[in-house]
Write a protein that holds these residues in place. Sequence first.
Motif, short mmCIF file in Angstrom:
data_model
loop_
_atom_site.label_atom_id
_atom_site.label_comp_id
_atom_site.label_asym_id
_atom_site.label_seq_id
_atom_site.Cartn_x
_atom_site.Cartn_y
_atom_site.Cartn_z
N ILE A 1 0.86 -1.18 0.00
CA ILE A 1 0.00 0.00 0.00
C ILE A 1 0.90 1.24 0.00
O ILE A 1 1.74 1.39 0.90
CB ILE A 1 -0.91 0.03 1.23
N ALA B 1 2.37 4.86 0.71
CA ALA B 1 2.19 5.84 1.79
C ALA B 1 3.36 6.81 1.75
O ALA B 1 4.36 6.61 1.04
CB ALA B 1 2.12 5.14 3.15
N VAL C 1 -1.71 8.74 3.18
CA VAL C 1 -1.84 8.27 1.80
C VAL C 1 -1.52 9.43 0.86
O VAL C 1 -2.08 10.53 1.04
CB VAL C 1 -3.27 7.76 1.54
N MET D 1 -7.37 7.34 6.01
CA MET D 1 -6.48 6.18 5.93
C MET D 1 -7.28 4.88 6.08
O MET D 1 -7.04 3.90 5.37
CB MET D 1 -5.41 6.27 7.02
N VAL E 1 -9.11 4.07 2.89
CA VAL E 1 -8.22 3.54 1.85
C VAL E 1 -7.85 2.09 2.15
O VAL E 1 -7.77 1.25 1.24
CB VAL E 1 -6.95 4.41 1.75
#
Length: 471
Positions: free
Chosen positions: A279, A281, A391, A401, A404
């Motif tokens: 993911i 970030a 994010v 967050m 997501v």
Amino acid sequence: MESLDPILERLITVQRPKKALPLSTRLMWTALAALVYIIMTITPLWGIHRTAPTGAAASIFYNPLVSTIFGTTFGTWAQLGIGPIVVAGIIMEILQFSDLLPFDLNDKKDRLRFSAFQKLLALVMAAGETAATIATGTFGQLTPIEALAVFVQLLIATQIVILLDDMIAKGWGFGGSAINLIILLSITRTFFVDLFSWNMPTFPNINPADYPAMQLPLGFVPALAVAVYNTIHGISPGILDLLFRQVPPSIALPDVVSLAATLALAYIIVYIEQMHVNIPAAYTQYWGFRINIPLRFMYVSVIPIIFTAYSLILAEQIVAGVAALTGGISPALAVLLTAMTPARILTPDYIVLHILLYAALATVFAWLWGQIGGIGPDEYAKSLVQSGLHVPGFRQSERIMARVLKRPINTLILLSGMIAGTLAAIGDIFGVWGSGIGLILLVEIGLGYYTQILQEGLMEVYPGLKRVLSQ
């Protein structure tokens, strides 16, 4: 809960070390904890009259699979294993998540009270299970003095396990918990027996002379040695009899098929365990500095398959009990009852139903644990925001967050539960050593220890790396 503070403050506990201990010292304390528990598994309880469990509760609480998962050994100081601690921990997690407990886990004092209350609940559950075991005659008919002695011994044994867990969790040992250590020891013991036991397999109402599989030692290595010797001298049973050893209808003994299945499934589990979903970030305080947050593909698997195994065993015993009371069951229910049992049965109906049952239940339990176990998107988002992450393209916010992360984490929770249940069922069907569930636990715990040893060893060699990661 404050009214229980006088009791909670008097519980025996382990103090944290005054300074962080080196890895070698913590490994030594962990080895000592393992030794203590091994001694408990071979120390018999004084006052009991049976060497094997009997009674209605015996088939559930002393099922071989449950015994392996909870590290229990009947008739010893490890009679209860980690069962009371594990169940107490799950109950506390559920109650805390449901806001039924007045603990603020962000407050240090409340965290200590939560931990103490969990230990007290484990002791209460140990007392209840011991009393039920004695009352149902599982140990045989005991005099009042013998019953009291057994009760006291098992309470002391549970307190020892709690202290071992407390010692490792507070930094004396390695791995974060004695629970994983005891599960690892229990499954390893099963593997050791399957490999090296010289005992001859015996089963009630089965004549060894009728089955070549029972005329070889139980362990694979001595069985192989005897089979090779017999083959050279033209005696039966030989090598061919070791390829597939099964006593009808479904008792699988260590053989070449189960060895190959164990190695193949272990490789698959290790491969899947290394898979991650990244993911994107970014650090809020370092503009432009981006990283990937790796989410394990097997996001949650241990707890769901433990719940699955225990629930199927419980359901199996309930159905069997109903059948005994009603004088029989329908053919369809008989097939379902067989499908609940972990066994090496190579019939199409068993294979399909066993896999479906395990996959469905593990998926359901994975979803439930994702909601109450503190591993959902909301909790994960909170920890990331507290670490200064956000994010890219969105402002720093726990709500954003979590939104997501919701889809990937929920998907991984469901997938990991389904895959874990399917692999566990396939392991049962092919007769892997330690059962499919046991093998998954062994690989996951072993990989966790291996990874932690590498990380901490690296940080001891390069102390500056630890400061960088902590920032």
